[in-house]
Structures are given as C-alpha cells and as structure tokens.
Design an enzyme around this catalytic site. Structure first.
Site, PDB file in Angstrom:
ATOM      1  N   SER A  41       9.924  -2.090  -2.217  1.00 18.06           N
ATOM      2  CA  SER A  41       9.737  -3.508  -1.877  1.00 18.06           C
ATOM      3  C   SER A  41      10.068  -4.339  -3.111  1.00 18.06           C
ATOM      4  CB  SER A  41       8.276  -3.745  -1.484  1.00 18.06           C
ATOM      5  OG  SER A  41       7.990  -5.124  -1.424  1.00 18.06           O
ATOM      6  N   TYR A  87      -1.211  -3.465  -3.144  1.00 25.23           N
ATOM      7  CA  TYR A  87       0.129  -3.177  -2.603  1.00 25.23           C
ATOM      8  C   TYR A  87       1.196  -3.242  -3.696  1.00 25.23           C
ATOM      9  CZ  TYR A  87       4.245  -3.620   0.458  1.00 25.23           C
ATOM     10  OH  TYR A  87       5.457  -3.441   1.086  1.00 25.23           O
ATOM     11  N   ASP A 113      -0.752  12.101  10.241  1.00 22.94           N
ATOM     12  CA  ASP A 113      -1.392  11.105   9.378  1.00 22.94           C
ATOM     13  C   ASP A 113      -1.038  11.502   7.949  1.00 22.94           C
ATOM     14  OD1 ASP A 113      -3.027   9.595   7.773  1.00 22.94           O
ATOM     15  OD2 ASP A 113      -4.831   9.863   8.983  1.00 22.94           O
ATOM     16  N   LYS A 162       3.699  -0.243  -5.074  1.00 22.72           N
ATOM     17  CA  LYS A 162       5.169  -0.258  -5.022  1.00 22.72           C
ATOM     18  C   LYS A 162       5.775  -0.123  -6.428  1.00 22.72           C
ATOM     19  CE  LYS A 162       5.784  -0.411  -0.548  1.00 22.72           C
ATOM     20  NZ  LYS A 162       6.397   0.706   0.177  1.00 22.72           N
TER      21      LYS A 162
END
Ligand SMILES: NC(=O)c1ccc[n+]([C@@H]2O[C@H](COP(=O)([O-])OP(=O)(O)OC[C@H]3O[C@@H](n4cnc5c(N)ncnc54)[C@H](OP(=O)(O)O)[C@@H]3O)[C@@H](O)[C@H]2O)c1
Length: 264
Positions: A144, A160, A64, A164
């Site tokens: 991304s 998110y 993890d 990024k």
C-alpha cells in the site's frame, strides 16, 4: 503470461475486493488458481462464476491466515492435488478504524497477524514448494502507499501503516534471501493508493460525518486496476523483475496534492 499458463497461483484474501479481481485475471490468463479466505461461500460463488465465464480453473479453499496450521494444510493440498504452488499473491489484509493511542491490543495483533505474519508464512511455504521442484516462482505482495508514506495517511487505521512498512521491508529481505539461495523466484511489491472496496467503505462508515466528508470525494482506484498491475508484473520476460509498483488515481496526482489522504 504464456510462461505461466497451466501453472498454479495461490491468492490470499480472494473472497472479495482486490483479491477476487486478481483471481479472475489469473484464471482468465490460463493459470490454475487456489483462492483462499475465511468466507468459503463467497469463494465458491466466485469460482463458479469465473469457471463458467472464462472456462477457468479456480479452486476455493477455506483458510483463516491467522491460523498457521490452516495455511500449511492449503499448501499440502496444493502439492497433493495440483503439484505445488508457483505464484503467490499475498493479498489478504485488514485495517481497523481505531487510533493507536486509544485502540485495543487485540486489533494490533489481528492486523499484524494477517498483514505481516501470514505473508511471511505463505512466502516461506511458496519458496519451499518451488525449491523442492526446482521450478520458477513469483511472490507478489499487495502492499500500500501506507507502506511508504505514513505521514500522508491521516485517518484512524490503527497499526495498518506500520504493518505495510513491514511488508516493504519483508519484500526486500525476501528478495535478498532468494538471490543468496540462488532460487529462480521473483519478488514484487504492488502499492496502491485508495481502492474502492469493503475495506475503505468500512473505515469511512466508522468516521464521524465531518471526517467522512473530507475523504468521500477523493479520487479512488478500482480493484481491477490492481489486478491489471499483477498481470503486467507476471507478464514480464524472465530476465525482468519488477520490484515495486506504486499506483495512484491519476486525478490525485493531477491536483498536485502531496498528501491526498490527509484530512483538510
Ligand atoms: N482498499 C484499499 O484502499 C487498499 C489500498 C492499498 C492496499 N490495499 C491492500 O489490498 C489488499 C486487499 O484489500 P481490499 O481492499 O480488497 O480489502 P477487502 O475488500 O476488505 O478484502 C480483504 C480480503 O482479505 C481477506 N481476509 C481478511 N482477514 C483474513 C483472514 N484472517 N484469513 C483469510 N483471509 C482474510 C478477506 O476474506 P474473508 O473475510 O472472507 O476471510 C477478504 O477477501 C489488502 O492487503 C490491503 O491492505 C487496499
């Protein structure tokens, strides 16, 4: 890829999606691949298939990446059992179908832990491993388009985009630090547009019907397209460092839509 044959790669988030395809591509290219994620059973299935299909050497390890101790244990095992890690693919990533303005702090934390902090911890350990052995290395961050054009991502995905953008910044800082330290390690960011994986399916399935419809027909990339880009970057001659690769579905560009992921 000849210069990497027999060397060791570590792929984070290798259990499904883009990470699983990258693991397969690296193993097919002759690298030993440590595949890490939380779902060990998926990693074991992947390793069995790849090792059988292409005589690959995939080593599944449960990890993890929100737990620093687990990351450190993977690098220790890699050193003990395989001599160290030469190529790191920072691929593990999470998003969540929530807005920032109504979302939870726990979601902010989860996204930043996995997408940003784990990337820093893994990169540091890779650099230490390569430095100790006076070897060559390569760090590839699966970033991304959300890390470059947040305005175009008009759907609820919490922090998110912010995570990024942090990857874009960290890629540049890592490259500077590595140059200053005179180490032979390349750093590359690969920034895909939308790829058909569980991540996208989960986000779409949480949208209302109307919103889902506006995204459902958008052109998408396949996970193998990103794996191909990884192999391309690693295959360059030693003198070449690819810094940034932005990959969009061809049709998205052909429609000349400057905001392909905006709601119409
Ligand atoms: N899909 C897209 O449209 C798209 C576009 C651009 C960039 N990306 C980026 O591509 C990367 C891969 O995404 P994907 O689309 O392949 O997503 P995915 O199918 O949802 O896979 C995510 C992977 O990350 C792993 N992961 C998540 N949390 C983890 C944790 N705490 N510890 C260890 N592993 C963890 C998952 O494994 P376990 O659940 O087994 O732990 C899984 O293997 C991400 O960085 C993502 O941001 C995706």
């Amino acid at each position: 890829m000849d210069h990497w044959a027999g060397k060791v790669a570590l792929v984070t988030g290798a259990s499904v999606g883009i990470g699983a395809q990258i693991t397969k591509a690296l193993a097919k290219s002759g690298m030993k691949v440590i595949a890490i994620a939380r779902r060990l059973e998926k990693l074991e299935e992947l390793a069995t298939n790849i090792n059988r299909e292409c005589n690959g050497k995939v080593y599944p390890m449960k990890c993890d990446v929100r737990q620093e101790e687990e990351i450190l244990q993977v690098f220790q095992r890699a050193e003990k059992e395989l001599g160290g890690v030469d190529v790191l693919i920072n691929n593990a990533g999470v998003a969540s179908p929530e807005t920032i303005i109504e979302g939870s702090t726990e979601t902010y934390r989860k996204i930043l832990d996995v997408n940003v902090l784990a990337l820093a911890i893994c990169s540091r350990q890779l650099v230490q491993s390569v430095k100790k052995r006076k070897a060559s290395g390569h760090i590839i961050n699966i970033n991304s388009v959300a890390g470059h054009y947040a305005e175009s991502i008009n759907m609820p995905i919490s922090v998110y985009c912010a995570s990024k953008y942090a990857v874009t910044g960290m890629t540049a800082s890592l490259r500077n630090e590595i140059v200053n330290a005179k180490l032979d390690i390349k750093v590359t960011s690969i920034s895909p547009g939308m790829v058909k994986t569980d991540m996208v399916t989960d986000i779409l399935s949480n949208m209302d019907k109307e919103a889902r419809k506006s995204f459902a027909d958008l052109p998408v990339l396949h996970d193998v397209d990103i794996a191909d880009a990884v192999i391309y970057c690693l295959s360059m001659p030693l003198r070449v460092q690819i810094c940034e690769v932005i990959i969009m579905p061809h049709e998205a560009l052909a429609t000349k839509n400057p905001r392909p992921y905006a709601r119409s």
